[in-house]
Scaffold this motif. Structure first.
Motif, PDB file in Angstrom:
ATOM      1  N   ILE A   4     -19.045  27.459  21.893  1.00 25.06           N
ATOM      2  CA  ILE A   4     -18.014  26.193  22.525  1.00 25.06           C
ATOM      3  C   ILE A   4     -18.427  25.040  21.762  1.00 25.06           C
ATOM      4  O   ILE A   4     -19.512  24.801  21.250  1.00 25.06           O
ATOM      5  N   THR A   5     -17.581  23.870  21.901  1.00 22.54           N
ATOM      6  CA  THR A   5     -17.818  22.506  21.555  1.00 22.54           C
ATOM      7  C   THR A   5     -18.133  21.503  22.513  1.00 22.54           C
ATOM      8  O   THR A   5     -17.719  22.093  23.815  1.00 22.54           O
ATOM      9  N   MET A   6     -18.445  20.307  22.528  1.00 23.02           N
ATOM     10  CA  MET A   6     -18.860  19.619  23.472  1.00 23.02           C
ATOM     11  C   MET A   6     -17.460  19.107  24.158  1.00 23.02           C
ATOM     12  O   MET A   6     -17.395  18.780  25.348  1.00 23.02           O
ATOM     13  N   ASP A   7     -16.396  18.981  23.213  1.00 21.58           N
ATOM     14  CA  ASP A   7     -15.036  18.581  23.668  1.00 21.58           C
ATOM     15  C   ASP A   7     -14.718  19.529  24.755  1.00 21.58           C
ATOM     16  O   ASP A   7     -14.168  19.389  25.591  1.00 21.58           O
ATOM     17  N   GLU A   8     -14.986  20.983  24.250  1.00 25.92           N
ATOM     18  CA  GLU A   8     -14.478  21.995  25.410  1.00 25.92           C
ATOM     19  C   GLU A   8     -15.238  21.936  26.690  1.00 25.92           C
ATOM     20  O   GLU A   8     -14.813  22.038  27.750  1.00 25.92           O
ATOM     21  N   VAL A   9     -16.603  21.619  26.650  1.00 29.10           N
ATOM     22  CA  VAL A   9     -17.341  21.277  27.711  1.00 29.10           C
ATOM     23  C   VAL A   9     -16.909  20.245  28.593  1.00 29.10           C
ATOM     24  O   VAL A   9     -16.796  20.249  29.832  1.00 29.10           O
ATOM     25  N   MET A  10     -16.461  19.229  27.921  1.00 32.96           N
ATOM     26  CA  MET A  10     -15.790  18.183  28.570  1.00 32.96           C
ATOM     27  C   MET A  10     -14.761  18.616  29.425  1.00 32.96           C
ATOM     28  O   MET A  10     -14.442  18.116  30.619  1.00 32.96           O
ATOM     29  N   ASP A  11     -13.687  19.277  28.718  1.00 31.19           N
ATOM     30  CA  ASP A  11     -12.422  19.873  29.184  1.00 31.19           C
ATOM     31  C   ASP A  11     -12.684  20.828  30.442  1.00 31.19           C
ATOM     32  O   ASP A  11     -12.289  20.609  31.224  1.00 31.19           O
ATOM     33  N   TYR A  12     -13.779  21.444  30.238  1.00 27.48           N
ATOM     34  CA  TYR A  12     -13.945  22.510  31.220  1.00 27.48           C
ATOM     35  C   TYR A  12     -14.789  21.761  32.512  1.00 27.48           C
ATOM     36  O   TYR A  12     -14.334  22.085  33.469  1.00 27.48           O
ATOM     37  N   TYR A  13     -15.490  20.912  32.204  1.00 27.73           N
ATOM     38  CA  TYR A  13     -16.168  19.969  33.313  1.00 27.73           C
ATOM     39  C   TYR A  13     -15.040  19.390  34.062  1.00 27.73           C
ATOM     40  O   TYR A  13     -15.169  19.291  35.431  1.00 27.73           O
ATOM     41  N   THR A  14     -14.060  18.575  33.459  1.00 34.78           N
ATOM     42  CA  THR A  14     -13.130  17.827  34.066  1.00 34.78           C
ATOM     43  C   THR A  14     -12.307  18.815  34.911  1.00 34.78           C
ATOM     44  O   THR A  14     -11.950  18.621  36.061  1.00 34.78           O
ATOM     45  N   ILE A  15     -11.981  20.112  34.529  1.00 29.69           N
ATOM     46  CA  ILE A  15     -11.106  20.957  35.283  1.00 29.69           C
ATOM     47  C   ILE A  15     -11.745  21.573  36.446  1.00 29.69           C
ATOM     48  O   ILE A  15     -11.275  21.692  37.601  1.00 29.69           O
ATOM     49  N   ALA A  16     -13.067  21.789  36.270  1.00 33.69           N
ATOM     50  CA  ALA A  16     -14.201  22.283  37.162  1.00 33.69           C
ATOM     51  C   ALA A  16     -14.215  21.415  38.350  1.00 33.69           C
ATOM     52  O   ALA A  16     -14.367  21.894  39.765  1.00 33.69           O
ATOM     53  N   GLN A  17     -14.196  20.097  38.205  1.00 34.67           N
ATOM     54  CA  GLN A  17     -14.177  19.254  39.044  1.00 34.67           C
ATOM     55  C   GLN A  17     -13.152  19.277  39.999  1.00 34.67           C
ATOM     56  O   GLN A  17     -13.318  18.742  41.164  1.00 34.67           O
ATOM     57  N   ILE A  18     -11.953  19.483  39.607  1.00 29.44           N
ATOM     58  CA  ILE A  18     -10.711  19.425  40.540  1.00 29.44           C
ATOM     59  C   ILE A  18     -10.314  20.835  41.046  1.00 29.44           C
ATOM     60  O   ILE A  18      -9.109  20.977  41.520  1.00 29.44           O
ATOM     61  N   THR A  19     -11.187  21.820  40.613  1.00 28.20           N
ATOM     62  CA  THR A  19     -10.839  23.297  41.004  1.00 28.20           C
ATOM     63  C   THR A  19     -11.556  23.580  42.543  1.00 28.20           C
ATOM     64  O   THR A  19     -12.860  22.989  42.259  1.00 28.20           O
ATOM     65  N   PRO A  20     -11.325  24.290  43.114  1.00 20.76           N
ATOM     66  CA  PRO A  20     -12.451  24.709  44.421  1.00 20.76           C
ATOM     67  C   PRO A  20     -13.565  25.473  43.681  1.00 20.76           C
ATOM     68  O   PRO A  20     -13.436  26.270  42.881  1.00 20.76           O
ATOM     69  N   GLY A  21     -14.735  25.413  44.443  1.00 22.19           N
ATOM     70  CA  GLY A  21     -15.871  25.901  44.114  1.00 22.19           C
ATOM     71  C   GLY A  21     -16.683  24.892  43.406  1.00 22.19           C
ATOM     72  O   GLY A  21     -16.714  23.765  43.284  1.00 22.19           O
ATOM     73  N   PHE A  29     -15.411   7.769  26.397  1.00 20.64           N
ATOM     74  CA  PHE A  29     -14.949   6.035  25.519  1.00 20.64           C
ATOM     75  C   PHE A  29     -14.681   6.375  24.131  1.00 20.64           C
ATOM     76  O   PHE A  29     -15.443   6.143  23.347  1.00 20.64           O
ATOM     77  N   ASN A  30     -13.307   6.947  23.774  1.00 20.93           N
ATOM     78  CA  ASN A  30     -12.942   6.982  22.614  1.00 20.93           C
ATOM     79  C   ASN A  30     -12.000   5.599  22.176  1.00 20.93           C
ATOM     80  O   ASN A  30     -12.057   5.417  21.170  1.00 20.93           O
ATOM     81  N   ASP A  31     -11.477   5.019  23.363  1.00 20.64           N
ATOM     82  CA  ASP A  31     -10.680   3.862  22.848  1.00 20.64           C
ATOM     83  C   ASP A  31     -10.683   2.863  24.182  1.00 20.64           C
ATOM     84  O   ASP A  31     -11.139   3.132  25.249  1.00 20.64           O
ATOM     85  N   SER A  32     -10.008   1.771  23.958  1.00 19.28           N
ATOM     86  CA  SER A  32      -9.894   0.641  25.141  1.00 19.28           C
ATOM     87  C   SER A  32      -9.119   1.223  26.212  1.00 19.28           C
ATOM     88  O   SER A  32      -9.451   0.939  27.514  1.00 19.28           O
ATOM     89  N   LYS A  33      -8.098   2.317  26.127  1.00 19.63           N
ATOM     90  CA  LYS A  33      -7.594   3.029  27.174  1.00 19.63           C
ATOM     91  C   LYS A  33      -8.395   3.756  28.116  1.00 19.63           C
ATOM     92  O   LYS A  33      -8.493   3.704  29.375  1.00 19.63           O
ATOM     93  N   SER A  34      -9.366   4.216  27.541  1.00 18.48           N
ATOM     94  CA  SER A  34     -10.316   5.162  28.273  1.00 18.48           C
ATOM     95  C   SER A  34     -11.238   4.363  29.080  1.00 18.48           C
ATOM     96  O   SER A  34     -11.733   4.563  30.248  1.00 18.48           O
ATOM     97  N   ILE A  35     -11.794   3.229  28.212  1.00 17.18           N
ATOM     98  CA  ILE A  35     -12.312   2.234  29.094  1.00 17.18           C
ATOM     99  C   ILE A  35     -11.896   1.377  30.098  1.00 17.18           C
ATOM    100  O   ILE A  35     -12.378   1.306  31.388  1.00 17.18           O
ATOM    101  N   ALA A  36     -10.612   1.499  30.148  1.00 18.73           N
ATOM    102  CA  ALA A  36      -9.762   0.651  31.323  1.00 18.73           C
ATOM    103  C   ALA A  36      -9.484   1.688  32.420  1.00 18.73           C
ATOM    104  O   ALA A  36      -9.863   1.297  33.552  1.00 18.73           O
TER     105      ALA A  36
END
Length: 186
Positions: free
Chosen positions: A40-57, A135-142
């Protein structure tokens, strides 16, 4: 069959050294699966982590399931999940048998104090890595500043913060062409 056994064994090793829950798993995944196996890549880990936070378990188990599913479909997701939980279930079973006899020993209490500090360091390391990746851009920082303020200062519900951040992300990151189509249809 060999791939499933490799998934199980890999996640047994990950589960055996991941103390502290979902945040503590990220450095282990990075070492084992990003740099070690290149699964996997770090971007995939971030995506999985984000999804894992909002799914039960539990976050760490959900991430394991997602990675196993990516590798080998549903059977891979099941294999990775089983592999990840084996060390924890085994350790908890052993501890539950002996905890009453040893919990009062000063040495055991000192060991747990050291483990808590190490877990805190792993969690801080993970938070710093996640922040760098988000933090890739000003939108994500906001979005981060707004979410942090709502959570830390105003004490708002995490559910509403996550839903609001998702909506903001959808609005801010929607491709320009899609925005034009949406505006033309209204």
């Amino acid at each position: 069959m060999k791939e499933y056994l490799e998934l199980i064994w890999t996640f047994i090793r990950i589960g055996a050294v991941t103390f502290g829950g979902g945040y503590a798993i990220v450095p282990v995944l990075e070492k084992e699966l990003i740099h070690g196996k290149c699964w996997i890549t770090m971007d995939e880990v971030m995506d999985y982590y984000t999804i894992a936070q909002i799914t039960p378990g539990l976050i760490a188990i959900n991430i394991s399931t997602f990675i196993g599913y990516k590798r080998k479909g549903l059977p891979g997701g099941i294999a990775a999940t089983i592999g990840f939980i084996i060390p924890g279930v085994t350790l908890m079973t052993i501890i539950s048998v002996f905890i009453g006899r040893f919990a009062e020993f000063e040495t055991v209490q000192h060991a747990f104090a050291g483990i808590r500090v190490a877990v805190g360091a792993l969690i801080l390391n993970t938070i710093l890595r996640l922040i760098k990746g988000f933090f890739n851009d000003s939108k994500s920082i906001a979005i981060f500043i707004i979410a942090f303020a709502l959570s830390a200062i105003l004490g708002q519900s995490p559910v509403f913060i996550i839903l609001g951040a998702g909506f903001l992300g959808w609005l801010l990151y929607m491709p320009k062409k899609q925005k034009e189509q949406d505006n033309g249809n209204t």
